[in-house]
Write an enzyme that holds these catalytic residues in place. Structure first.
Site, PDB file in Angstrom:
ATOM      1  N   SER A   1       0.829  -1.044   0.067  1.00 54.70           N
ATOM      2  CA  SER A   1      -0.058   0.069  -0.073  1.00 54.70           C
ATOM      3  C   SER A   1       0.809   1.149  -0.099  1.00 54.70           C
ATOM      4  O   SER A   1       1.918   1.490   0.747  1.00 54.70           O
ATOM      5  CB  SER A   1      -0.839   0.054   1.067  1.00 54.70           C
ATOM      6  OG  SER A   1      -1.775  -0.908   1.156  1.00 54.70           O
TER       7      SER A   1
ATOM      8  N   HIS B   1      -3.123   0.398  -4.152  1.00 51.26           N
ATOM      9  CA  HIS B   1      -2.436  -0.236  -5.155  1.00 51.26           C
ATOM     10  C   HIS B   1      -2.846   0.213  -6.601  1.00 51.26           C
ATOM     11  O   HIS B   1      -3.823   0.594  -7.041  1.00 51.26           O
ATOM     12  CB  HIS B   1      -2.867  -1.853  -4.744  1.00 51.26           C
ATOM     13  CG  HIS B   1      -2.546  -2.238  -3.378  1.00 51.26           C
ATOM     14  ND1 HIS B   1      -1.590  -3.044  -3.441  1.00 51.26           N
ATOM     15  CD2 HIS B   1      -2.821  -1.795  -2.107  1.00 51.26           C
ATOM     16  CE1 HIS B   1      -1.331  -3.454  -2.072  1.00 51.26           C
ATOM     17  NE2 HIS B   1      -2.025  -2.656  -1.496  1.00 51.26           N
TER      18      HIS B   1
ATOM     19  N   HIS C   1      -4.973  -9.524  -1.349  1.00 50.27           N
ATOM     20  CA  HIS C   1      -5.029  -9.677  -0.102  1.00 50.27           C
ATOM     21  C   HIS C   1      -6.086 -10.792   0.354  1.00 50.27           C
ATOM     22  O   HIS C   1      -7.044 -11.058  -0.312  1.00 50.27           O
ATOM     23  CB  HIS C   1      -5.389  -8.509   0.793  1.00 50.27           C
ATOM     24  CG  HIS C   1      -4.375  -7.531   0.648  1.00 50.27           C
ATOM     25  ND1 HIS C   1      -4.848  -6.537  -0.437  1.00 50.27           N
ATOM     26  CD2 HIS C   1      -3.356  -7.004   1.306  1.00 50.27           C
ATOM     27  CE1 HIS C   1      -3.593  -5.809  -0.421  1.00 50.27           C
ATOM     28  NE2 HIS C   1      -2.860  -5.787   0.723  1.00 50.27           N
TER      29      HIS C   1
ATOM     30  N   TYR D   1      -7.940 -10.826   2.658  1.00 48.72           N
ATOM     31  CA  TYR D   1      -9.176 -10.303   2.839  1.00 48.72           C
ATOM     32  C   TYR D   1     -10.277  -9.872   1.534  1.00 48.72           C
ATOM     33  O   TYR D   1     -11.477  -9.443   1.951  1.00 48.72           O
ATOM     34  CB  TYR D   1      -9.093  -9.103   4.023  1.00 48.72           C
ATOM     35  CG  TYR D   1      -8.474  -7.918   3.478  1.00 48.72           C
ATOM     36  CD1 TYR D   1      -8.978  -7.145   2.464  1.00 48.72           C
ATOM     37  CD2 TYR D   1      -7.054  -7.667   4.002  1.00 48.72           C
ATOM     38  CE1 TYR D   1      -8.026  -5.972   2.024  1.00 48.72           C
ATOM     39  CE2 TYR D   1      -6.256  -6.788   3.473  1.00 48.72           C
ATOM     40  CZ  TYR D   1      -6.974  -5.895   2.463  1.00 48.72           C
ATOM     41  OH  TYR D   1      -5.992  -4.700   2.069  1.00 48.72           O
ATOM     42  N   GLU D   2      -9.677  -9.553   0.552  1.00 53.80           N
ATOM     43  CA  GLU D   2     -10.620  -9.106  -0.471  1.00 53.80           C
ATOM     44  C   GLU D   2     -11.380 -10.481  -0.991  1.00 53.80           C
ATOM     45  O   GLU D   2     -12.318 -10.337  -1.570  1.00 53.80           O
ATOM     46  CB  GLU D   2      -9.529  -8.856  -1.517  1.00 53.80           C
ATOM     47  CG  GLU D   2      -8.807  -7.440  -1.314  1.00 53.80           C
ATOM     48  CD  GLU D   2      -7.846  -7.248  -2.621  1.00 53.80           C
ATOM     49  OE1 GLU D   2      -8.242  -6.755  -3.288  1.00 53.80           O
ATOM     50  OE2 GLU D   2      -6.639  -7.503  -2.140  1.00 53.80           O
TER      51      GLU D   2
ATOM     52  N   ALA E   1       3.062  -2.340   3.810  1.00 47.99           N
ATOM     53  CA  ALA E   1       2.780  -1.508   5.036  1.00 47.99           C
ATOM     54  C   ALA E   1       2.307  -2.063   6.352  1.00 47.99           C
ATOM     55  O   ALA E   1       1.756  -3.069   6.333  1.00 47.99           O
ATOM     56  CB  ALA E   1       1.707  -0.300   4.718  1.00 47.99           C
TER      57      ALA E   1
ATOM     58  N   MET F   1      -1.173  -7.115   6.829  1.00 46.52           N
ATOM     59  CA  MET F   1      -2.345  -7.992   6.423  1.00 46.52           C
ATOM     60  C   MET F   1      -1.912  -8.591   5.120  1.00 46.52           C
ATOM     61  O   MET F   1      -2.866  -9.019   4.306  1.00 46.52           O
ATOM     62  CB  MET F   1      -3.763  -7.051   6.289  1.00 46.52           C
ATOM     63  CG  MET F   1      -4.202  -6.288   7.443  1.00 46.52           C
ATOM     64  SD  MET F   1      -5.646  -5.405   6.998  1.00 46.52           S
ATOM     65  CE  MET F   1      -5.613  -4.282   8.457  1.00 46.52           C
ATOM     66  N   SER F   2      -0.794  -8.703   4.935  1.00 41.71           N
ATOM     67  CA  SER F   2      -0.121  -9.502   3.527  1.00 41.71           C
ATOM     68  C   SER F   2       1.044 -10.063   3.638  1.00 41.71           C
ATOM     69  O   SER F   2       1.615 -10.752   5.148  1.00 41.71           O
ATOM     70  CB  SER F   2       0.266  -8.376   2.648  1.00 41.71           C
ATOM     71  OG  SER F   2       1.157  -7.543   3.137  1.00 41.71           O
TER      72      SER F   2
ATOM     73  N   ASN G   1       2.311   3.344  10.930  1.00 39.94           N
ATOM     74  CA  ASN G   1       1.778   3.690  12.048  1.00 39.94           C
ATOM     75  C   ASN G   1       1.920   2.737  13.316  1.00 39.94           C
ATOM     76  O   ASN G   1       2.858   1.613  13.247  1.00 39.94           O
ATOM     77  CB  ASN G   1       0.144   3.527  11.998  1.00 39.94           C
ATOM     78  CG  ASN G   1      -0.134   1.979  11.769  1.00 39.94           C
ATOM     79  OD1 ASN G   1      -0.028   1.617  10.519  1.00 39.94           O
ATOM     80  ND2 ASN G   1      -0.574   1.169  12.674  1.00 39.94           N
TER      81      ASN G   1
ATOM     82  N   HIS H   1      -7.005   3.448   6.894  1.00 41.14           N
ATOM     83  CA  HIS H   1      -6.324   3.004   5.704  1.00 41.14           C
ATOM     84  C   HIS H   1      -5.769   4.304   5.002  1.00 41.14           C
ATOM     85  O   HIS H   1      -4.856   4.486   4.448  1.00 41.14           O
ATOM     86  CB  HIS H   1      -7.355   2.366   4.904  1.00 41.14           C
ATOM     87  CG  HIS H   1      -6.682   1.898   3.662  1.00 41.14           C
ATOM     88  ND1 HIS H   1      -5.550   1.019   3.472  1.00 41.14           N
ATOM     89  CD2 HIS H   1      -6.907   2.076   2.319  1.00 41.14           C
ATOM     90  CE1 HIS H   1      -5.233   1.239   2.157  1.00 41.14           C
ATOM     91  NE2 HIS H   1      -6.092   1.282   1.514  1.00 41.14           N
TER      92      HIS H   1
HETATM   93  N1  HPA Z   1      -2.084  -3.550  11.128  1.00 35.18           N
HETATM   94  C1  HPA Z   1      -2.209  -4.108  10.318  1.00 35.18           C
HETATM   95  N2  HPA Z   1      -2.208  -3.892   9.053  1.00 35.18           N
HETATM   96  C2  HPA Z   1      -1.355  -2.560   8.859  1.00 35.18           C
HETATM   97  C3  HPA Z   1      -1.187  -1.705   9.940  1.00 35.18           C
HETATM   98  C4  HPA Z   1      -1.811  -2.171  11.153  1.00 35.18           C
HETATM   99  O1  HPA Z   1      -1.693  -1.431  12.378  1.00 35.18           O
HETATM  100  N3  HPA Z   1      -0.676  -0.708   9.423  1.00 35.18           N
HETATM  101  C5  HPA Z   1      -0.345  -0.797   8.004  1.00 35.18           C
HETATM  102  N4  HPA Z   1      -1.022  -2.134   7.736  1.00 35.18           N
END
Ligand code: HPA
Length: 267
Positions: A28, A58, A80, A82-83, A110, A205-206, A229, A241
């Protein structure tokens, strides 16, 4: 012909026959690198069976060409879990990468930081992962090949080369363990405390399903996170996001310098 062999032949017709050396999967907000490749961008929609990678931030193109003089295939979008609910959604793209001649894949993503000393804007080279989702892209695979060893899944030689590239460019690159959370909701603070207790340094998440698939297919694998973050409950920072996409360029700039140096040093 297999689906991946068909796809490789479509791609070669468009981008030429020269074998690809390395695949790069962009996370991302990290799409900028695809634009730096001297080559051809092929929309996933022109590659039958490629996943619909529809997450904003993306860019679902496969870019084939040269980056720092190395023939690369850059996946501007990844699918991903989750998609679609399919943890093997990246299998066909990775099989196609093998057909194109590559022996290595580097995934980027990310991620949220679980370490107070690893702030937003950092980059982290993965040394290992924790599959916190319990999912596996090889479930249903019928052959004994499915029992893939995951020791040194993030190949030490590649990690050393990436670390020396970062050192050479005077960029601080952390090392750590990445936990895969299925998403798409973010984690709760309690989950983050649990994941920290388990020994992870970052969460996202990937990447984990792709690295399992890469090892299954015999590709060498490495991965780098950009920290967008502090994970839930670690700071007052809002997690969203939008925030991920806004913060990704901080680490992405470092990541690009490291990857470019890594490719230059390969030659
Ligand atoms: N958690 C999960 N996936 C993420 C995060 C997070 O804090 N930041 C960026 N992708």
């Amino acid at each position: 012909m297999s689906k991946s062999a068909d796809l490789a032949s479509i791609i070669r017709d468009i981008a030429g026959d020269e074998p690809v050396r390395i695949g790069l999967i962009l996370g991302s907000g990290l799409g900028h690198l695809a634009g730096a490749v001297e080559g051809v961008a092929i929309p996933y929609s022109e590659l039958p069976g490629f996943p619909h990678a529809g997450v904003s931030g993306h860019n679902p193109n496969l870019v084939i060409g040269n980056l720092e003089g190395v023939r690369v295939a850059v996946f501007g979008g990844r699918a991903h879990y989750y998609e679609s609910g399919n943890p093997a959604a990246m299998r066909l793209p990775l099989e196609t990468l093998c057909e194109l001649g590559a022996d290595t894949v580097i995934a980027t993503n990310a991620a949220g930081s679980l370490r107070a000393d690893m702030p937003t804007g950092s980059i982290m080279c993965l040394t290992d992962h924790i599959n916190f989702s319990g999912l596996n892209p090889l479930i249903g695979e019928q052959t004994d090949k499915r029992f893939v060893p995951m020791m040194d899944a993030y190949e030490p030689e590649l990690r050393t080369a990436l670390t020396s590239a970062a050192k050479g460019e005077k960029i601080e690159m952390f090392e750590g363990i990445y936990a895969w959370y299925s998403g798409p909701s973010f984690e709760t603070p309690a989950e983050i405390r649990a994941i920290r207790t388990l020994g992870a340094d970052a969460v996202g998440m990937s990447t984990v399903p792709e690295v399992i698939l890469a090892r299954f297919l015999g590709l060498r694998a490495a991965a780098i996170s950009t920290i967008t973050n502090m994970a839930a409950g670690m700071s007052d920072e809002k997690i969203s996001h939008e925030h991920t996409k806004a913060m990704a360029p901080l680490g992405a700039a470092k990541l690009e310098v490291v990857l470019r140096r890594f490719l230059r040093d390969l030659k």
